[in-house]
Design an enzyme around this catalytic site. Structure first.
Site, PDB file in Angstrom:
ATOM      1  N   ASP A 117      40.588  32.275  44.082  1.00  0.00           N
ATOM      2  CA  ASP A 117      40.784  33.062  45.368  1.00  0.00           C
ATOM      3  C   ASP A 117      40.448  34.354  45.349  1.00  0.00           C
ATOM      4  O   ASP A 117      39.866  35.073  46.545  1.00  0.00           O
ATOM      5  CB  ASP A 117      42.137  32.699  45.923  1.00  0.00           C
ATOM      6  CG  ASP A 117      43.199  32.882  44.883  1.00  0.00           C
ATOM      7  OD1 ASP A 117      42.955  33.006  43.653  1.00  0.00           O
ATOM      8  OD2 ASP A 117      44.482  33.792  45.177  1.00  0.00           O
ATOM      9  N   LEU A 118      40.863  35.224  44.308  1.00  0.00           N
ATOM     10  CA  LEU A 118      40.600  36.662  44.527  1.00  0.00           C
ATOM     11  C   LEU A 118      39.142  36.848  44.463  1.00  0.00           C
ATOM     12  O   LEU A 118      38.587  38.102  45.005  1.00  0.00           O
ATOM     13  CB  LEU A 118      41.337  37.216  43.248  1.00  0.00           C
ATOM     14  CG  LEU A 118      42.827  37.039  43.153  1.00  0.00           C
ATOM     15  CD1 LEU A 118      43.518  37.643  41.731  1.00  0.00           C
ATOM     16  CD2 LEU A 118      43.393  37.626  44.309  1.00  0.00           C
ATOM     17  N   ASP A 170      43.983  35.227  24.823  1.00  0.00           N
ATOM     18  CA  ASP A 170      43.142  34.558  24.003  1.00  0.00           C
ATOM     19  C   ASP A 170      43.396  34.523  22.600  1.00  0.00           C
ATOM     20  O   ASP A 170      42.565  33.697  21.900  1.00  0.00           O
ATOM     21  CB  ASP A 170      41.543  35.345  24.187  1.00  0.00           C
ATOM     22  CG  ASP A 170      41.038  34.820  25.563  1.00  0.00           C
ATOM     23  OD1 ASP A 170      41.375  33.878  26.224  1.00  0.00           O
ATOM     24  OD2 ASP A 170      40.109  35.407  26.000  1.00  0.00           O
ATOM     25  N   LYS A 203      31.563  37.603  23.416  1.00  0.00           N
ATOM     26  CA  LYS A 203      31.412  36.627  24.609  1.00  0.00           C
ATOM     27  C   LYS A 203      31.696  37.146  25.920  1.00  0.00           C
ATOM     28  O   LYS A 203      30.800  36.872  27.009  1.00  0.00           O
ATOM     29  CB  LYS A 203      32.172  35.480  24.248  1.00  0.00           C
ATOM     30  CG  LYS A 203      32.148  34.343  25.288  1.00  0.00           C
ATOM     31  CD  LYS A 203      33.049  33.221  24.856  1.00  0.00           C
ATOM     32  CE  LYS A 203      34.409  33.122  25.505  1.00  0.00           C
ATOM     33  NZ  LYS A 203      34.619  32.872  26.940  1.00  0.00           N
ATOM     34  N   ASN A 204      32.885  37.549  25.951  1.00  0.00           N
ATOM     35  CA  ASN A 204      33.169  38.051  27.630  1.00  0.00           C
ATOM     36  C   ASN A 204      32.570  39.208  28.028  1.00  0.00           C
ATOM     37  O   ASN A 204      32.794  39.719  29.375  1.00  0.00           O
ATOM     38  CB  ASN A 204      34.911  38.145  27.432  1.00  0.00           C
ATOM     39  CG  ASN A 204      35.558  36.861  27.315  1.00  0.00           C
ATOM     40  OD1 ASN A 204      34.973  35.678  27.491  1.00  0.00           O
ATOM     41  ND2 ASN A 204      36.664  36.682  27.026  1.00  0.00           N
ATOM     42  N   CYS A 222      37.610  26.308  30.147  1.00  0.00           N
ATOM     43  CA  CYS A 222      38.527  25.780  29.227  1.00  0.00           C
ATOM     44  C   CYS A 222      39.764  25.319  30.194  1.00  0.00           C
ATOM     45  O   CYS A 222      39.955  26.069  31.254  1.00  0.00           O
ATOM     46  CB  CYS A 222      39.166  26.829  28.426  1.00  0.00           C
ATOM     47  SG  CYS A 222      38.442  26.943  26.786  1.00  0.00           S
ATOM     48  N   ARG A 234      43.676  28.175  37.126  1.00  0.00           N
ATOM     49  CA  ARG A 234      42.574  29.118  37.194  1.00  0.00           C
ATOM     50  C   ARG A 234      41.782  29.064  38.633  1.00  0.00           C
ATOM     51  O   ARG A 234      40.683  28.727  38.668  1.00  0.00           O
ATOM     52  CB  ARG A 234      41.501  28.551  36.069  1.00  0.00           C
ATOM     53  CG  ARG A 234      42.104  28.878  34.949  1.00  0.00           C
ATOM     54  CD  ARG A 234      41.280  28.750  33.734  1.00  0.00           C
ATOM     55  NE  ARG A 234      40.491  30.078  33.309  1.00  0.00           N
ATOM     56  CZ  ARG A 234      39.835  30.387  32.377  1.00  0.00           C
ATOM     57  NH1 ARG A 234      39.379  29.327  31.631  1.00  0.00           N
ATOM     58  NH2 ARG A 234      39.449  31.402  32.120  1.00  0.00           N
ATOM     59  N   PRO A 235      42.786  29.395  39.637  1.00  0.00           N
ATOM     60  CA  PRO A 235      42.004  29.756  41.016  1.00  0.00           C
ATOM     61  C   PRO A 235      40.814  30.718  41.053  1.00  0.00           C
ATOM     62  O   PRO A 235      40.739  31.503  40.243  1.00  0.00           O
ATOM     63  CB  PRO A 235      43.083  30.075  41.945  1.00  0.00           C
ATOM     64  CG  PRO A 235      43.856  30.909  41.185  1.00  0.00           C
ATOM     65  CD  PRO A 235      44.068  30.389  39.661  1.00  0.00           C
ATOM     66  N   ARG A 240      31.787  27.080  21.895  1.00  0.00           N
ATOM     67  CA  ARG A 240      31.608  27.904  23.304  1.00  0.00           C
ATOM     68  C   ARG A 240      31.711  29.331  22.704  1.00  0.00           C
ATOM     69  O   ARG A 240      31.066  30.195  23.818  1.00  0.00           O
ATOM     70  CB  ARG A 240      32.852  27.610  24.353  1.00  0.00           C
ATOM     71  CG  ARG A 240      32.405  26.151  24.959  1.00  0.00           C
ATOM     72  CD  ARG A 240      33.434  26.077  26.095  1.00  0.00           C
ATOM     73  NE  ARG A 240      33.636  27.441  26.691  1.00  0.00           N
ATOM     74  CZ  ARG A 240      34.723  28.025  27.338  1.00  0.00           C
ATOM     75  NH1 ARG A 240      35.884  27.142  27.122  1.00  0.00           N
ATOM     76  NH2 ARG A 240      34.670  28.908  27.843  1.00  0.00           N
ATOM     77  N   ARG A 258      33.156  28.525  33.343  1.00  0.00           N
ATOM     78  CA  ARG A 258      33.797  29.189  34.432  1.00  0.00           C
ATOM     79  C   ARG A 258      33.005  30.460  34.558  1.00  0.00           C
ATOM     80  O   ARG A 258      33.029  30.766  35.891  1.00  0.00           O
ATOM     81  CB  ARG A 258      35.247  29.554  34.080  1.00  0.00           C
ATOM     82  CG  ARG A 258      35.882  30.270  34.986  1.00  0.00           C
ATOM     83  CD  ARG A 258      37.379  30.459  34.662  1.00  0.00           C
ATOM     84  NE  ARG A 258      37.932  31.447  35.408  1.00  0.00           N
ATOM     85  CZ  ARG A 258      38.546  31.116  36.778  1.00  0.00           C
ATOM     86  NH1 ARG A 258      38.557  29.904  37.310  1.00  0.00           N
ATOM     87  NH2 ARG A 258      39.174  31.816  37.408  1.00  0.00           N
TER      88      ARG A 258
END
Ligand code: UD1
Length: 418
Positions: free
Chosen positions: A124-125, A305, A22-23, A116, A121-122, A397, A92
């Protein structure tokens, strides 16, 4: 709304085929917009996150067609640069689209992403990295607006090795002018897979999978035909399932190197694991010794995970185990549900203290997130008696045909519509 009904207590026997990761697939789908030529992805899993990403591509004007498990993406007519909030909130990974959409169209507009609910879970980066590449960013009304005349290479240091930020910056920099260096990059194997895919399109990316990634921007990228890497998290889920339920199973299309941290832990608790090419065999050791201490870490450490599944395993292992979640603050939603099944767990901040019990008992539990839902399903498969697991949309998902695969291994599981 679907639920699983599971009659637990049977050992697992047989073989399962591991899906493509998935990732890995999600960033490849984002990358497909970088070219106006055809992109072909073989063994593309039909999981909900992938289907959502396909909907986002459709929204941008791409044509996508599944031929069995081969996905064909044609972005020649793509013209839209906006991702609406209903879609972005579902997923996301929609944030990856920022880098590639701005690289293709010179602008991008996307609602703050969902995914999720496992912590703050920002992003900013992601935004800081894109700004370094000369992207102008403004935020208003829950949307992120990006624009750029010409992406320009930069020397970027990530404050922490974020997988998504590393991928997003790569996706923008491949079409930028000059060289980009990403230092303190995430080292997850999915980044190497993205590098391989992009290089097959004509990009010049090196160092993917190490802490420094180097990208030489190119003017144009072409079409590609690709089979993504196998899903290390799905493989780890089944290995932990076998350790919990007992029995002996084989995984096909698996990569042991990518889940070395999990294999080491399972061997420590007396599972026998052997590896032959892309096959992993596990025979559970009967009694499960204490796992003692598990700390989630960026790759190659123990993956966050698989924290929920391994916590479920700790519940029925000897002695005490401390599970420390270092990546996401609120990733313990499965704990109250495991306690309903008879587990003995105390959570304090980022640590779960688990005291092993001989077995779990069936209960009605609710999946709170993707991996937590998989963990509860495994717990139910190992437990004595009948369980139900609801809110399966989380599990859908990321796992294709989870119940079919478990059923083929001997678990008495069925999905019912409620
Ligand atoms: C990816 C995976 C997810 C996995 C996670 C960690 C995908 C689609 N998802 O998520 O399954 O659990 O890696 O291995 O590949 N952070 C910031 N600012 C940012 C970005 C991240 O502070 O801009 C922090 C996060 O809060 C977290 C840490 O960095 O504590 C790691 O997150 P990150 O690696 O970005 O995870 P994702 O890419 O979201």
């Amino acid at each position: 709304m679907d639920k699983f009904i599971i009659e637990g207590g049977r050992p697992l026997y047989g073989e399962v085929e591991i899906q493509s990761a998935k990732n890995a697939v999600l960033p490849l789908l984002a990358a497909s917009i970088l070219t106006d030529e055809r992109v072909i992805i073989h063994k593309c899993p039909r999981i909900r996150d992938v289907l959502n990403m396909i909907q986002i591509l459709g929204e941008l004007g791409c044509k996508t067609t599944f031929y069995e498990d081969t996905l064909v993406i044609d972005s020649a007519d793509a013209a839209n640069h906006e991702i609406p909030s209903e879609l972005a909130k579902e997923l996301r990974s929609s944030i990856f689209m920022l880098g590639s959409v701005v690289a293709r169209f010179g602008k991008a507009k996307i609602a703050y992403p969902g995914g999720c609910d496992i912590g703050i879970r920002p992003v900013d980066l992601h935004l800081k990295g894109l700004k370094s590449l000369n992207v102008k960013i403004s935020e208003e009304g829950g949307y992120i607006n990006c624009s750029c005349d010409r992406l320009t290479g930069a020397d970027i240091l990530l404050d922490c090795p974020s997988v998504g930020a590393t991928e997003n910056i790569i996706l923008a920099a491949v079409r930028g002018r000059g060289t980009t260096l990403i230092r303190n990059a995430a080292k997850e194997p999915e980044i190497r897979d993205l590098q391989n895919f992009l290089n097959r399109m004509g990009a010049k990316v090196a160092g993917g999978g190490t802490s420094t990634v180097r990208i030489e921007g190119v003017e144009k990228l072409g079409g590609v035909e690709y089979t993504p890497m196998s899903d290390r998290i799905e493989a780890g889920t089944f290995l932990i399932g076998a350790a919990m339920c007992g029995g002996e199973i084989g995984l096909n299309n698996a990569c042991a190197d990518n889940i070395a941290a999990v294999i080491h832990k399972l061997r420590e608790i007396s599972c026998k694991i052997s590896v032959k090419n892309d096959k992993i065999y596990i025979k559970s050791g009967g009694t499960r010794k204490s796992l003692r201490m598990i700390e989630t870490m960026p790759y190659p450490g123990f993956p966050t995970d698989l924290q929920a599944p391994v916590t479920a395993l700790a519940c029925i292992s000897e002695g005490s185990t401390v599970v420390v979640e270092n990546l996401f603050e609120t990733r313990f939603k499965h704990v109250p549900e495991l306690i309903r099944m008879g587990a003995d767990i105390t959570v304090r901040g980022r640590a779960a203290f688990v005291r092993g019990v001989p077995s779990l008992r069936g209960a009605d539990v609710v999946a709170g997130d993707l991996r937590g839902g998989a963990a509860l399903t495994l717990a139910a498969a190992s437990a004595e008696g009948l369980s139900t697991v609801t809110d399966l949309y989380h599990i859908d998902r990321g796992y294709s045909g989870f119940e079919y695969k478990l059923s083929s291994l001997g678990v008495r599981i069925r999905r019912v519509h409620i």
